[in-house]
Enzyme design. Structure first.
Site, PDB file in Angstrom:
ATOM      1  N   HIS A  17     -44.501   5.582 -48.365  1.00  0.00           N
ATOM      2  CA  HIS A  17     -43.229   5.915 -49.415  1.00  0.00           C
ATOM      3  C   HIS A  17     -42.862   7.318 -49.375  1.00  0.00           C
ATOM      4  O   HIS A  17     -41.718   7.869 -50.020  1.00  0.00           O
ATOM      5  CB  HIS A  17     -43.771   5.657 -50.814  1.00  0.00           C
ATOM      6  CG  HIS A  17     -43.867   4.367 -51.325  1.00  0.00           C
ATOM      7  ND1 HIS A  17     -44.902   3.515 -50.598  1.00  0.00           N
ATOM      8  CD2 HIS A  17     -43.223   3.357 -51.858  1.00  0.00           C
ATOM      9  CE1 HIS A  17     -44.941   2.193 -51.016  1.00  0.00           C
ATOM     10  NE2 HIS A  17     -43.852   2.214 -52.025  1.00  0.00           N
ATOM     11  N   ALA A  19     -40.888  10.142 -47.181  1.00  0.00           N
ATOM     12  CA  ALA A  19     -39.529  10.189 -46.166  1.00  0.00           C
ATOM     13  C   ALA A  19     -40.033  11.182 -45.087  1.00  0.00           C
ATOM     14  O   ALA A  19     -39.572  10.873 -44.046  1.00  0.00           O
ATOM     15  CB  ALA A  19     -38.258  10.657 -46.884  1.00  0.00           C
ATOM     16  N   LYS A  21     -43.044  11.579 -43.747  1.00  0.00           N
ATOM     17  CA  LYS A  21     -43.770  11.046 -42.875  1.00  0.00           C
ATOM     18  C   LYS A  21     -43.154   9.973 -42.049  1.00  0.00           C
ATOM     19  O   LYS A  21     -43.171  10.021 -40.847  1.00  0.00           O
ATOM     20  CB  LYS A  21     -45.076  10.481 -43.626  1.00  0.00           C
ATOM     21  CG  LYS A  21     -45.980   9.669 -42.677  1.00  0.00           C
ATOM     22  CD  LYS A  21     -47.325   9.323 -43.508  1.00  0.00           C
ATOM     23  CE  LYS A  21     -47.913  10.578 -44.264  1.00  0.00           C
ATOM     24  NZ  LYS A  21     -49.424   9.927 -44.760  1.00  0.00           N
ATOM     25  N   ASP A  77     -53.235   8.218 -42.935  1.00  0.00           N
ATOM     26  CA  ASP A  77     -53.983   9.211 -44.015  1.00  0.00           C
ATOM     27  C   ASP A  77     -54.446  10.424 -43.098  1.00  0.00           C
ATOM     28  O   ASP A  77     -55.019  10.563 -42.449  1.00  0.00           O
ATOM     29  CB  ASP A  77     -55.031   8.504 -44.730  1.00  0.00           C
ATOM     30  CG  ASP A  77     -55.523   9.070 -45.919  1.00  0.00           C
ATOM     31  OD1 ASP A  77     -54.554   9.006 -46.950  1.00  0.00           O
ATOM     32  OD2 ASP A  77     -56.430   9.728 -46.320  1.00  0.00           O
ATOM     33  N   HIS A 163     -43.122  19.445 -43.568  1.00  0.00           N
ATOM     34  CA  HIS A 163     -43.366  19.224 -44.600  1.00  0.00           C
ATOM     35  C   HIS A 163     -44.674  19.302 -45.061  1.00  0.00           C
ATOM     36  O   HIS A 163     -45.291  19.889 -44.352  1.00  0.00           O
ATOM     37  CB  HIS A 163     -43.094  17.743 -44.752  1.00  0.00           C
ATOM     38  CG  HIS A 163     -43.693  16.827 -44.150  1.00  0.00           C
ATOM     39  ND1 HIS A 163     -44.918  16.130 -44.593  1.00  0.00           N
ATOM     40  CD2 HIS A 163     -43.699  16.406 -42.824  1.00  0.00           C
ATOM     41  CE1 HIS A 163     -45.407  15.353 -43.810  1.00  0.00           C
ATOM     42  NE2 HIS A 163     -45.010  15.638 -42.748  1.00  0.00           N
ATOM     43  N   TYR A 165     -48.007  21.230 -46.137  1.00  0.00           N
ATOM     44  CA  TYR A 165     -48.488  22.508 -46.151  1.00  0.00           C
ATOM     45  C   TYR A 165     -48.107  23.171 -44.475  1.00  0.00           C
ATOM     46  O   TYR A 165     -48.685  24.104 -44.311  1.00  0.00           O
ATOM     47  CB  TYR A 165     -50.295  22.550 -45.860  1.00  0.00           C
ATOM     48  CG  TYR A 165     -50.659  21.810 -47.204  1.00  0.00           C
ATOM     49  CD1 TYR A 165     -51.363  22.783 -48.047  1.00  0.00           C
ATOM     50  CD2 TYR A 165     -50.784  20.404 -47.556  1.00  0.00           C
ATOM     51  CE1 TYR A 165     -51.799  22.139 -49.299  1.00  0.00           C
ATOM     52  CE2 TYR A 165     -51.164  19.858 -48.626  1.00  0.00           C
ATOM     53  CZ  TYR A 165     -51.646  20.872 -49.720  1.00  0.00           C
ATOM     54  OH  TYR A 165     -52.475  20.344 -50.602  1.00  0.00           O
ATOM     55  N   ASP A 166     -47.092  22.621 -43.902  1.00  0.00           N
ATOM     56  CA  ASP A 166     -46.784  23.075 -42.682  1.00  0.00           C
ATOM     57  C   ASP A 166     -46.454  24.575 -42.634  1.00  0.00           C
ATOM     58  O   ASP A 166     -46.887  25.182 -41.725  1.00  0.00           O
ATOM     59  CB  ASP A 166     -45.586  22.066 -42.054  1.00  0.00           C
ATOM     60  CG  ASP A 166     -45.935  20.814 -41.376  1.00  0.00           C
ATOM     61  OD1 ASP A 166     -47.072  20.635 -41.516  1.00  0.00           O
ATOM     62  OD2 ASP A 166     -45.074  20.283 -41.003  1.00  0.00           O
ATOM     63  N   LYS A 186     -44.063  20.686 -32.042  1.00  0.00           N
ATOM     64  CA  LYS A 186     -45.247  20.451 -32.940  1.00  0.00           C
ATOM     65  C   LYS A 186     -45.585  19.083 -32.289  1.00  0.00           C
ATOM     66  O   LYS A 186     -47.020  18.730 -32.451  1.00  0.00           O
ATOM     67  CB  LYS A 186     -44.507  20.073 -34.405  1.00  0.00           C
ATOM     68  CG  LYS A 186     -45.575  19.520 -35.231  1.00  0.00           C
ATOM     69  CD  LYS A 186     -45.077  19.382 -36.691  1.00  0.00           C
ATOM     70  CE  LYS A 186     -46.128  18.692 -37.551  1.00  0.00           C
ATOM     71  NZ  LYS A 186     -45.491  18.416 -38.994  1.00  0.00           N
TER      72      LYS A 186
END
Length: 213
Positions: A17, A19, A21, A77, A163, A165-166, A186
Site C-alpha cells: 500500500h 506509493a 515502493k 519486505d 523515500h 531512510y534514503d 540507484k
C-alpha cells in the site's frame, strides 16, 4: 515447487500500500511489459506483519495478496539494519516512523541512538539496506529472493529523491546518498548485472529465475 515464469503481458499484484515502493517497482518492471497493480489499488487489506525476519513478513504479505486477488503476487519486505544498533531497526524499520509514517522522525531516532552509542565516525556508522522478495501463487507455492546493499549512515540527511531512510544512507563506493541519487543509478540494474540497491539486487535474482527471457 517452482512457479511458471512470467511473460510480457502477464498481470502481477504488488503486495503493498506504499506509493513509493510501487513507483520503484514500476521503474524496475518497465522493460518487461508486465502489468503491475498494487494491493492498495485493489482495495485488499494489509495483513498484520508479525514475523521476526524479512522472509516471514514477505511471505505473509505475498500470500495474503495472492489469495485476495486470486493471482500471482510479489511482495517486498525490506529494512535498514544498523551494525552499531545490533541490526535494528531491521524488520521494524517502518514502525520506527510511527503512524502516520514520518521518516524524518525515524531518521532522527536512528541518529539519536547512534549518538547514544558513541557512533560518530563513518567506521562506527555502518549498516545495510536489506530486501527480501516473495513471489506467491494462489495455491500456496512461493519463491524467495534476497538482496543487500552496504553503506554508511550520514548526518544530516541529504537529498529529496527516493523515500524512507534514503537521505541518510550513503552506499559503499559513492559520496552521495540514495536521497541524492537518480533512480537509474540507484537501481542500475541490467541483464547480467546485480544492480546497486538492495531491492535491485533482489529483483535481479527474481528476473533471472522468474521472467521469460
Amino acid at each position: 515447487m517452482s512457479i511458471p515464469k512470467l511473460r510480457r503481458g502477464d498481470r502481477l499484484v504488488l503486495a503493498t500500500h506504499n506509493a513509493g515502493k510501487l513507483k520503484e517497482f514500476q521503474e524496475l518492471f518497465a522493460p518487461f511489459g508486465l502489468e503491475l497493480i498494487s494491493a492498495g489499488e485493489l482495495g485488499l487489506p494489509e495483513p498484520e506483519e508479525t514475523g521476526t525476519t524479512f522472509a516471514e513478513n514477505a511471505r505473509t504479505k505475498a500470500h495474503a495478496s495472492a489469495k485476495g486477488a486470486n493471482m500471482l503476487a510479489l511482495s517486498d519486505d525490506s529494512g535498514l539494519c544498523v551494525d552499531a544498533l545490533d541490526g535494528r531497526p531491521g524488520v521494524y524499520t517502518a514502525d520506527w516512523a510511527g503512524v502516520p509514517r514520518d521518516f524524518n522522525f525515524a531518521m532522527q531516532r536512528v541518529q539519536d541512538e547512534l549518538l547514544a552509542k558513541g557512533a560518530t565516525t563513518p567506521e562506527q556508522r555502518k549498516g545495510s539496506f536489506n530486501a527480501t522478495l516473495c513471489l506467491a501463487h494462489p495455491d500456496g507455492r512461493d519463491m524467495i529472493f534476497v538482496g543487500k546493499c552496504d553503506g554508511t549512515l550520514v548526518w544530516p540527511p541529504r537529498g529529496t529523491i527516493g523515500h524512507g531512510y534514503d537521505p541518510m544512507f550513503q552506499p559503499e563506493g559513492f559520496d552521495i546518498t540514495f536521497g541524492e541519487m537518480a533512480a537509474e543509478t540507484k537501481h542500475s540494474w541490467a541483464p547480467g548485472q546485480q544492480g546497486l540497491s538492495h531491492r535491485a539486487r533482489a529483483f535481479a535474482q527474481f528476473v533471472e529465475n522468474q521472467i521469460e527471457g
